[in-house]
Every structure is written in C-alpha cells, then in structure tokens.
Motif scaffolding. Structure first.
Motif, PDB file in Angstrom:
ATOM      1  N   SER A 164      -2.457   3.579   7.939  1.00 10.48           N
ATOM      2  CA  SER A 164      -3.746   4.222   8.073  1.00 10.48           C
ATOM      3  C   SER A 164      -3.645   4.975   9.434  1.00 10.48           C
ATOM      4  N   GLY A 183       0.697  -1.232   0.071  1.00 12.07           N
ATOM      5  CA  GLY A 183      -0.008   0.078  -0.018  1.00 12.07           C
ATOM      6  C   GLY A 183       0.818   1.425  -0.186  1.00 12.07           C
ATOM      7  N   ASP A 184       0.605   2.459   0.248  1.00 13.47           N
ATOM      8  CA  ASP A 184       1.121   3.655   0.226  1.00 13.47           C
ATOM      9  C   ASP A 184       1.708   3.906   1.723  1.00 13.47           C
ATOM     10  N   SER A 220     -10.395   0.552   6.563  1.00 10.89           N
ATOM     11  CA  SER A 220      -9.778  -0.024   5.578  1.00 10.89           C
ATOM     12  C   SER A 220      -9.129  -1.151   5.773  1.00 10.89           C
ATOM     13  N   ALA A 225       0.748   3.687  -4.936  1.00  7.59           N
ATOM     14  CA  ALA A 225       1.750   2.596  -4.726  1.00  7.59           C
ATOM     15  C   ALA A 225       2.016   2.233  -6.515  1.00  7.59           C
ATOM     16  N   SER A 243      -7.063   0.822  -3.987  1.00  9.40           N
ATOM     17  CA  SER A 243      -6.743   0.545  -2.367  1.00  9.40           C
ATOM     18  C   SER A 243      -7.887   0.356  -1.495  1.00  9.40           C
ATOM     19  N   THR A 251       3.933  -1.288   3.179  1.00  7.40           N
ATOM     20  CA  THR A 251       3.656  -0.449   2.547  1.00  7.40           C
ATOM     21  C   THR A 251       4.757   0.753   2.144  1.00  7.40           C
ATOM     22  N   LEU A 276      -9.631  -4.700   3.421  1.00  2.00           N
ATOM     23  CA  LEU A 276      -8.505  -5.257   2.894  1.00  2.00           C
ATOM     24  C   LEU A 276      -8.439  -6.871   3.156  1.00  2.00           C
ATOM     25  N   LEU A 332      -1.601  -1.609  -4.059  1.00  2.00           N
ATOM     26  CA  LEU A 332      -2.840  -1.299  -3.776  1.00  2.00           C
ATOM     27  C   LEU A 332      -2.867   0.299  -3.870  1.00  2.00           C
ATOM     28  N   GLY A 333      -3.340   0.639  -4.954  1.00  2.00           N
ATOM     29  CA  GLY A 333      -3.802   2.055  -5.279  1.00  2.00           C
ATOM     30  C   GLY A 333      -3.014   2.616  -6.245  1.00  2.00           C
TER      31      GLY A 333
END
Length: 222
Positions: free
Chosen positions: A84, A80-81, A98, A162, A193, A121, A102, A158-159
């Motif tokens: 959270s 992911g980036d 989130s 990323a 994401s 991440t 996932l 994811l997203g």
C-alpha cells in the motif's frame, strides 16, 4: 558475471533508455533469460536480491522494497497484490488503514499474532499508477522462490487480483472465494483484500466467514 553486476548494468542501461538513448538493436530488459537467473536458496539472500532489483519500472518510483513480514516457518502464507502507499512510505507491512484491518482479521479471527504468519505480495514495490501484469511477471520468479523456501501448507490470496494471477483461471472470484483450491500442490483459499473491504464494508461479514474457514483448515492440519 555476478547477479549484483548484472543488475547494476541493467539499471544503468534502463536509466539511459529513460533519458532517450537508443540502441542499434532492441534490448529486452524483461526477457525470460534475464529474469530467470539462478535465485538463492536462502530467504535472506533472496531478500537482498529483491532489494537490489531494477528489472522493471516500479524500481524508479518506489520508496521502499517490501519483501515480506512474519514467520518464515509458518504453515500459512498471505499474498496480496502490492504494497500500500503507507507501506511504501514506511517500509513495513501492516501500516495504514488496510494494514491495520488485515492485522485485525488475522489476530481477532485466526487468534494468532500477525508476526506468526508470513505475508508478502505479488510485486515487492508499489506501483505509481495501476499495477499491470508485466510488472507482476517480472517479479514472479521472486515470489515463486519465496513460496518454495517458506513451503506453507496454506496460501491465502488476498483479493481478486492475487487470486487471478496465482491460479490463472477464469473462475469467477465470487464463486471460489472461501473455497479450498490448489496452487502447485499447496492448498489455497482466497478472500477479499483489506483495501476492497475498506471500500466495501458490507463485505466484511463474508470476509469474516472466509477467515473462519481458514482458521478451521489450520486447526485440522495441526
């Protein structure tokens, strides 16, 4: 000079600069020379290095360092980036809305436990405002070392953030989403994401089909 001592010196200098101290010569806290010190060839030691990292401003606002979660021997690696807010608060992945989404995407569609995949991440600390590329650049050596040590057969980005950072190309996310791409010789598939899906629930159907493609890919290589 050991890595621990070097990191402590950098932390102290950075803190002094944040209080307004100036130096006769400009100090580049994020130079390539500093960031590219030799990293350990062991995930536990790498995790320890990350947990004691103060190379960027994210270290000042983080509550916890989120290194990774899951099976380091897994064939599939989710990236992911950034962690959270809930993950930063709790110090563990898969928390918050989130994280729960996932978890459902992995367990209900891929039919594997979330503990059986490897999750990390781009950056290991939550940004206080908007994540910028300088933060990601500073953390990138850690991520590349993780990928090298885990050596997955498939990376799931994811997203859009990323995907864009990992592949560094101009192809539109909508055009490549769900397709098999290549990252340094490793297959990569990107999908939405979880945070995006929470804001745009109409895209969940597309994400479901992306996950089916991921499942099919994994079944074919096993």
């Amino acid at each position: 000079m050991t890595k621990t001592i070097k990191n402590q010196i950098l932390k102290n200098l950075y803190n002094l600069k944040s209080f307004g101290y100036e130096y006769h010569e400009s100090l580049d806290f994020f130079s390539t020379e500093v960031r590219n010190f030799k990293l350990p060839n062991n995930l536990n030691e790498l995790k320890n290095s990350v947990e004691h990292c103060y190379l960027c401003e994210l270290s000042k606002s983080r509550k916890n360092v989120l290194f990774a979660y899951g099976n380091s021997n897994s064939d599939i690696m989710f990236i992911g980036d950034e962690p959270s807010n809930s993950e930063d608060e709790m110090g563990i992945f898969y928390t918050g809305k989130s994280g729960e989404l996932l978890s459902k995407m992995i367990e209900n569609v891929l039919n594997v436990k979330k503990e059986d995949v490897y999750l990390t991440t781009l950056v290991k600390c939550k940004s206080s405002n908007t994540l910028n590329n300088s933060n990601i650049d500073t953390c990138n050596d850690y991520l590349l070392k993780q990928i090298e040590l885990v050596n997955p057969k498939l990376i799931v980005a994811l997203g859009e953030r990323a995907y864009s950072y990992l592949l560094k190309n101009s192809f539109d996310f909508a055009q490549v989403r769900g397709k098999e791409l290549n990252f340094n010789g490793i297959s990569l598939i990107t999908t939405f994401s979880p945070s995006f899906l929470l804001r745009n629930p109409s895209s969940k159907k597309d994400a479901y089909y992306d996950m089916l493609k991921i499942k099919n890919y994994m079944e074919n290589i096993n």
